[in-house]
Enzyme design. Structure first.
Site, PDB file in Angstrom:
ATOM      1  N   ASN A 121       0.877  -1.172   0.000  1.00 36.52           N
ATOM      2  CA  ASN A 121       0.000   0.000   0.000  1.00 36.52           C
ATOM      3  C   ASN A 121       0.911   1.218   0.000  1.00 36.52           C
ATOM      4  O   ASN A 121       1.388   1.650   1.050  1.00 36.52           O
ATOM      5  CB  ASN A 121      -0.908  -0.023   1.229  1.00 36.52           C
ATOM      6  CG  ASN A 121      -1.870   1.149   1.272  1.00 36.52           C
ATOM      7  OD1 ASN A 121      -1.761   2.107   0.502  1.00 36.52           O
ATOM      8  ND2 ASN A 121      -2.823   1.099   2.182  1.00 36.52           N
ATOM      9  N   ARG A 156      -2.669  -1.946  -3.362  1.00 39.07           N
ATOM     10  CA  ARG A 156      -3.822  -1.068  -3.187  1.00 39.07           C
ATOM     11  C   ARG A 156      -3.648   0.112  -4.148  1.00 39.07           C
ATOM     12  O   ARG A 156      -2.612   0.772  -4.166  1.00 39.07           O
ATOM     13  CB  ARG A 156      -3.887  -0.563  -1.755  1.00 39.07           C
ATOM     14  CG  ARG A 156      -5.050   0.396  -1.509  1.00 39.07           C
ATOM     15  CD  ARG A 156      -4.570   1.769  -1.149  1.00 39.07           C
ATOM     16  NE  ARG A 156      -5.665   2.690  -0.863  1.00 39.07           N
ATOM     17  CZ  ARG A 156      -5.503   3.889  -0.350  1.00 39.07           C
ATOM     18  NH1 ARG A 156      -4.302   4.332  -0.059  1.00 39.07           N
ATOM     19  NH2 ARG A 156      -6.536   4.676  -0.142  1.00 39.07           N
ATOM     20  N   HIS A 172     -12.850   3.656   0.081  1.00 40.98           N
ATOM     21  CA  HIS A 172     -12.906   2.639   1.143  1.00 40.98           C
ATOM     22  C   HIS A 172     -13.648   1.381   0.699  1.00 40.98           C
ATOM     23  O   HIS A 172     -14.141   0.606   1.532  1.00 40.98           O
ATOM     24  CB  HIS A 172     -13.612   3.177   2.415  1.00 40.98           C
ATOM     25  CG  HIS A 172     -12.913   4.299   3.092  1.00 40.98           C
ATOM     26  ND1 HIS A 172     -13.595   5.382   3.650  1.00 40.98           N
ATOM     27  CD2 HIS A 172     -11.597   4.548   3.315  1.00 40.98           C
ATOM     28  CE1 HIS A 172     -12.727   6.221   4.173  1.00 40.98           C
ATOM     29  NE2 HIS A 172     -11.499   5.731   3.986  1.00 40.98           N
ATOM     30  N   ILE A 216     -15.262   4.374   9.868  1.00 41.50           N
ATOM     31  CA  ILE A 216     -15.068   5.634  10.584  1.00 41.50           C
ATOM     32  C   ILE A 216     -13.666   5.684  11.168  1.00 41.50           C
ATOM     33  O   ILE A 216     -13.335   4.961  12.111  1.00 41.50           O
ATOM     34  CB  ILE A 216     -16.099   5.798  11.721  1.00 41.50           C
ATOM     35  CG1 ILE A 216     -17.507   5.480  11.231  1.00 41.50           C
ATOM     36  CG2 ILE A 216     -16.062   7.210  12.260  1.00 41.50           C
ATOM     37  CD1 ILE A 216     -18.512   5.328  12.353  1.00 41.50           C
ATOM     38  N   ARG A 234     -10.979  16.807   6.979  1.00 43.31           N
ATOM     39  CA  ARG A 234     -11.820  17.119   5.821  1.00 43.31           C
ATOM     40  C   ARG A 234     -13.198  17.582   6.288  1.00 43.31           C
ATOM     41  O   ARG A 234     -13.738  17.070   7.256  1.00 43.31           O
ATOM     42  CB  ARG A 234     -11.982  15.894   4.911  1.00 43.31           C
ATOM     43  CG  ARG A 234     -10.681  15.393   4.305  1.00 43.31           C
ATOM     44  CD  ARG A 234     -10.949  14.142   3.477  1.00 43.31           C
ATOM     45  NE  ARG A 234      -9.723  13.549   2.982  1.00 43.31           N
ATOM     46  CZ  ARG A 234      -9.463  12.250   2.988  1.00 43.31           C
ATOM     47  NH1 ARG A 234     -10.358  11.394   3.478  1.00 43.31           N
ATOM     48  NH2 ARG A 234      -8.328  11.787   2.502  1.00 43.31           N
ATOM     49  N   GLY A 253     -10.760   2.873  12.633  1.00 45.21           N
ATOM     50  CA  GLY A 253     -10.138   3.156  13.920  1.00 45.21           C
ATOM     51  C   GLY A 253     -11.113   3.632  14.983  1.00 45.21           C
ATOM     52  O   GLY A 253     -11.064   3.199  16.138  1.00 45.21           O
ATOM     53  N   GLY A 284     -14.658   3.562  14.552  1.00 42.55           N
ATOM     54  CA  GLY A 284     -15.779   2.630  14.559  1.00 42.55           C
ATOM     55  C   GLY A 284     -15.526   1.387  15.387  1.00 42.55           C
ATOM     56  O   GLY A 284     -16.428   0.863  16.046  1.00 42.55           O
ATOM     57  N   GLU A 344      -8.125  -4.541   5.167  1.00 37.64           N
ATOM     58  CA  GLU A 344      -8.022  -4.270   3.736  1.00 37.64           C
ATOM     59  C   GLU A 344      -6.891  -5.064   3.088  1.00 37.64           C
ATOM     60  O   GLU A 344      -6.988  -5.479   1.932  1.00 37.64           O
ATOM     61  CB  GLU A 344      -7.828  -2.768   3.514  1.00 37.64           C
ATOM     62  CG  GLU A 344      -9.064  -1.964   3.910  1.00 37.64           C
ATOM     63  CD  GLU A 344      -8.837  -0.465   3.910  1.00 37.64           C
ATOM     64  OE1 GLU A 344      -9.213   0.177   2.925  1.00 37.64           O
ATOM     65  OE2 GLU A 344      -8.285   0.046   4.906  1.00 37.64           O
TER      66      GLU A 344
END
Length: 405
Positions: free
Chosen positions: A7, A94, A183, A212, A244, A334, A336, A388
Site C-alpha cells: 500500500n 492497493r 474505502h 469511521i 476534511r 479506527g 468505529g 483491507e
C-alpha cells in the site's frame, strides 16, 4: 501461495506478507511500514509474526529503494520470514482510484498501468504513488504477477441516480465528474464478515457499513452490491473527518474564498487539511485528543463530537430510507472499532428503525468482532475489525490462480 501486499503512499509503504492456502485458510507472516521516503532519516518498522520488532533508520530516496529494503528485511536471517524472495508468488497493490475503468481488481499489464495513470488527475496524491510501487516491483521481480485492487471498484455498481451530480451533463461526458466513493475494499470486507457473524444473507440483504476513522464514509449495500456511498468525486464529501470538511454548501466555500481572497489551491488545502474535527476544535484531528479535551470542559470539542455522530446517523437513516429498510448496521475503522461513545451516539434513538442496541456490551468492545444488538432486535448491529490487506491478498490469490488455470 505467499503474497506480498503493498500500500504505497506519497512518502510511505505499508506492507504485509500473507500465506494464502485458500480464501478462508491463510497466515499473516509479517506486517510493516516504511515511512519518510525521500528523507535522510526514513524508517522501516518490520513486525514478523512470532518474532521481535525490527527497525532501521536510514536514507530511503525513493519507492524502489524502500521496496528493496522491505525485500531485504523479508529474507533477513534473524528477522525475515522467507528463505528467498522467489517464495513471493504474487504481489497485490492497493490503488486508490480506478475511475470507471475497473469494476473488479485486475492483473497488472500495460493497459492496466495506462488506466491507473489516466486516473492521476482524479487522485493526484495516491495514484502516482501506487503506480510507483507497481513499477518498482516490476524492476525488482519482473516475472512475478501483480494485481491492482482499487478503492473505487466496489462502488461501480451504484446506479446513475445515485452517482450522478446535478451539474451540466457535459461535465460528466467530458471529464467523468460523478460520485466514485472510496474505502470500497473495507466496506465489502466488513459487510461480508458481519453477515457471517450474524447469519444475514449477504446476497439478499440491506446493509449500511460505517468506515469511521480519520477518513470516514458510509455505504449502502443492497443485495451484496454498493448502492450509494457518502464520499464523492473526491474523499472530501460526506461525513465530517479528521481534517476534511465533509458535505458543505458550495456557496459557503465560494463566499469564504471571496472574503479571504483564497485561490483554488488554498481553498483545497482548507477543505482537505484544515477543516473537519481539527477545524471545529482547533485541538486535534484525533478523536482521542478531542474526547480528552471535551472531558476537561472544552465546549468546541464536545460540539465536534456531537456533530460527528449526528452526521453518521443522518447517513444511516437516509440509506435505510433509500433501500426501503435495513437488516444490518456495521461499524469499522479506527473510531468505529474502538470508540464506544460514537457508536452509542449513532444508535441512540434508532428504536423506530427496529434497532435494539446493547449499550452495556458496547462499552466493553474495542476492536473485536462483536454483535452489539440485543436478541430481539429486528436490525443487527455489529463491530467488525477491517482488514483491507487481507482483501487485497484474497483478490490477488483469486486472480492469480484463475490466470494460471
Amino acid at each position: 501461495m505467499k503474497i506480498l501486499v503493498l500500500n504505497c503512499g506519497s512518502s510511505s509503504i505499508k506492507y504485509q506478507v500473507i500465506d494464502m492456502k485458500s480464501a478462508d485458510d491463510y497466515t499473516l507472516l509479517v506486517k510493516g511500514i516504511v515511512e519518510r521516503i525521500g528523507l535522510l532519516d526514513a524508517i522501516l518498522t518490520h513486525k514478523p509474526t512470532g518474532k521481535s520488532k525490527y527497525e532501521i533508520v536510514k536514507s530511503i530516496p525513493d519507492h524502489t529503494s524502500g521496496i528493496s529494503l522491505i525485500l531485504d528485511a523479508l529474507v533477513d536471517p534473524e528477522h525475515g520470514v522467507l528463505e528467498s524472495i522467489s517464495e513471493i508468488a504474487a504481489v497485490g497493490h492497493r490503488v486508490a482510484h480506478g475511475g470507471e475503468y475497473f469494476k473488479d481488481s485486475a492483473v497488472v499489464d500495460k493497459a492496466v498501468k495506462q488506466k491507473i495513470e489516466a486516473c492521476f488527475e482524479l487522485a493526484p496524491l495516491h495514484n502516482p504513488a501506487n503506480l510507483k510501487g507497481i513499477l518498482a516491483m516490476e524492476n525488482i521481480l519482473p516475472n512475478t504477477p501483480q494485481v491492482a485492487v482499487f478503492d473505487t471498484s466496489f462502488h461501480q455498481t451504484m446506479p446513475p441516480k445515485n452517482f450522478m451530480y446535478a451539474l451540466p451533463y457535459r461535465y460528466y461526458d467530458q471529464y467523468r465528474v460523478r460520485r466514485y466513493g472510496f474505502h470500497g475494499t473495507s466496506h465489502k470486507y466488513v459487510a461480508q464478515m458481519a453477515c457471517r457473524l450474524t447469519g444475514v444473507d449477504y446476497g439478499h440483504s440491506k446493509i449500511v457499513t460505517c468506515h469511521i476513522g480519520s477518513g470516514a464514509s458510509v455505504t449502502a449495500i443492497l443485495d451484496g452490491k454498493s448502492y450509494d456511498t457518502s464520499m464523492g468525486f473526491t474523499p472530501v464529501d460526506g461525513l465530517i473527518m479528521g481534517t476534511r470538511c465533509g458535505s458543505t454548501d458550495p456557496g459557503a466555500l465560494i463566499y469564504i474564498a471571496e472574503k479571504e481572497g483564497l485561490n483554488l489551491d488554498r481553498l483545497s488545502g482548507m477543505i482537505n487539511k484544515e477543516s473537519g474535527m481539527l477545524g471545529i476544535t482547533n485541538v486535534s484531528s484525533d478523536m482521542r485528543d478531542i474526547r480528552a479535551a471535551a472531558e476537561n470542559g472544552n465546549a468546541r470539542a464536545q460540539l465536534a463530537i456531537e456533530m460527528f455522530a449526528a452526521r453518521i446517523k443522518k447517513f444511516v437513516g437516509s440509506y435505510a430510507a433509500l433501500m426501503e429498510g435495513i437488516d444490518l448496521l456495521v461499524f469499522t475503522g479506527g473510531i468505529g472499532e474502538n470508540d464506544p461513545t460514537t457508536r452509542e451516539l449513532v444508535c441512540q434513538g434508532l428504536e423506530f428503525m427496529g434497532i435494539r442496541f446493547d449499550f452495556q456490551l458496547n462499552k466493553q468492545v474495542h476492536g473485536e468482532d462483536t454483535l452489539l444488538s440485543t436478541p430481539d432486535s429486528k436490525v443487527k448491529v455489529a463491530v467488525i475489525a477491517t482488514n483491507e490487506e487481507l482483501v487485497i491478498a484474497s483478490d490477488t490469490f483469486r486472480l492469480t490462480k484463475k490466470r494460471s488455470e
